[in-house]
Design a protein around this motif. Structure first.
Motif, mmCIF file in Angstrom:
data_model
loop_
_atom_site.group_PDB
_atom_site.id
_atom_site.type_symbol
_atom_site.label_atom_id
_atom_site.label_comp_id
_atom_site.label_asym_id
_atom_site.label_seq_id
_atom_site.Cartn_x
_atom_site.Cartn_y
_atom_site.Cartn_z
ATOM 1 N N ARG A 112 30.544 11.973 -0.212
ATOM 2 C CA ARG A 112 31.385 11.155 0.660
ATOM 3 C C ARG A 112 30.534 10.039 1.250
ATOM 4 O O ARG A 112 29.392 10.287 1.653
ATOM 5 N N SER A 113 31.098 8.858 1.354
ATOM 6 C CA SER A 113 30.353 7.744 1.941
ATOM 7 C C SER A 113 30.074 7.990 3.421
ATOM 8 O O SER A 113 29.109 7.462 3.965
ATOM 9 N N ASP A 114 30.900 8.801 4.072
ATOM 10 C CA ASP A 114 30.704 9.118 5.492
ATOM 11 C C ASP A 114 30.008 10.476 5.678
ATOM 12 O O ASP A 114 30.047 11.045 6.760
ATOM 13 N N LYS B 195 30.152 16.673 6.313
ATOM 14 C CA LYS B 195 29.726 17.068 7.658
ATOM 15 C C LYS B 195 30.161 18.467 8.067
ATOM 16 O O LYS B 195 29.762 18.947 9.125
ATOM 17 N N GLU C 36 34.816 19.805 4.575
ATOM 18 C CA GLU C 36 34.555 18.608 3.766
ATOM 19 C C GLU C 36 33.741 18.918 2.523
ATOM 20 O O GLU C 36 33.635 18.080 1.642
ATOM 21 N N GLY D 195 22.096 13.389 7.446
ATOM 22 C CA GLY D 195 23.135 13.542 8.464
ATOM 23 C C GLY D 195 22.653 14.345 9.658
ATOM 24 O O GLY D 195 23.143 14.156 10.777
ATOM 25 N N LEU E 140 25.114 13.539 12.734
ATOM 26 C CA LEU E 140 26.476 13.665 12.218
ATOM 27 C C LEU E 140 26.915 15.123 12.104
ATOM 28 O O LEU E 140 28.105 15.417 12.080
#
Length: 180
Positions: free
Chosen positions: A16-18, A21, A25, A54, A59
């Motif tokens: 995932r680009s984000d 987390k 996900e 992350g 994150l």
């Protein structure tokens, strides 16, 4: 000992680009868990080597990462497979560590843990930094076209001798097929 080193995001699970987390996900790519299961049942030690910046970025925390890895291990066990170990770099891109890929420190940790020369050990990734780190450690780089792999395939600077396969299942097929 038969050892294979595998990146996580984009190779075993969806990237995932984000960032991935949470366990919700974390979603396995089709066929990836079955590929690991086939390798582990055939006597291969399967080890994950994954940048997890992350953590440094705030994150997610270690509890969330451990929960993701528990989900990975449970889903893998459900199809008859297992991971021997998970190595990770918790640092951010500007932390100056030697374990964050494209540096080979994580691979050196794996070599020390298993008391093995990594020359020729297959290492699977979907990004240039995965391939650069494994090649610096003497591993045989394998690029999968999942995750960032298609984009990576078009880049200059792929390590010499990089093997390219569609996905982790195709890598497992190649590793489990006797040479002729």
């Amino acid at each position: 000992m038969k050892l294979v080193i595998v990146d996580r995001d984009g190779v075993i699970n969806e990237d995932r680009s984000d960032f991935v987390k949470s366990p919700d996900e974390w979603v396995a790519l089709p066929g990836s868990l079955q590929a690991i299961a086939r390798l582990s049942r055939a006597g291969w030690k399967v080890v994950v080597a994954s940048n997890q910046s992350g953590l440094a970025r705030g994150l997610f925390d270690m509890a969330a990462l451990n929960a993701m890895h528990l989900k990975l291990r449970r889903e893998l066990a459900a199809v008859g497979g297992q991971l021997d170990a998970i190595f990770l770099c918790p640092h951010g891109p500007d932390d100056g560590c030697d374990c964050r890929k494209p540096k080979p420190g994580m691979f050196h940790q794996i070599a020390k843990r298993y008391d093995i020369d990594l020359r020729g050990v297959p290492a699977v990734g979907d990004s240039l930094r995965d391939l650069q780190a494994c090649a610096q450690a003497g591993c045989q780089p394998w690029l999968v076209l999942t995750g960032n792999g298609r984009k990576t395939q078009g880049l200059d600077g792929l390590p010499a001798g990089t093997q390219v396969r569609q996905d982790l299942a195709a890598v497992a097929d190649a590793l489990l097929t006797p040479a002729r």
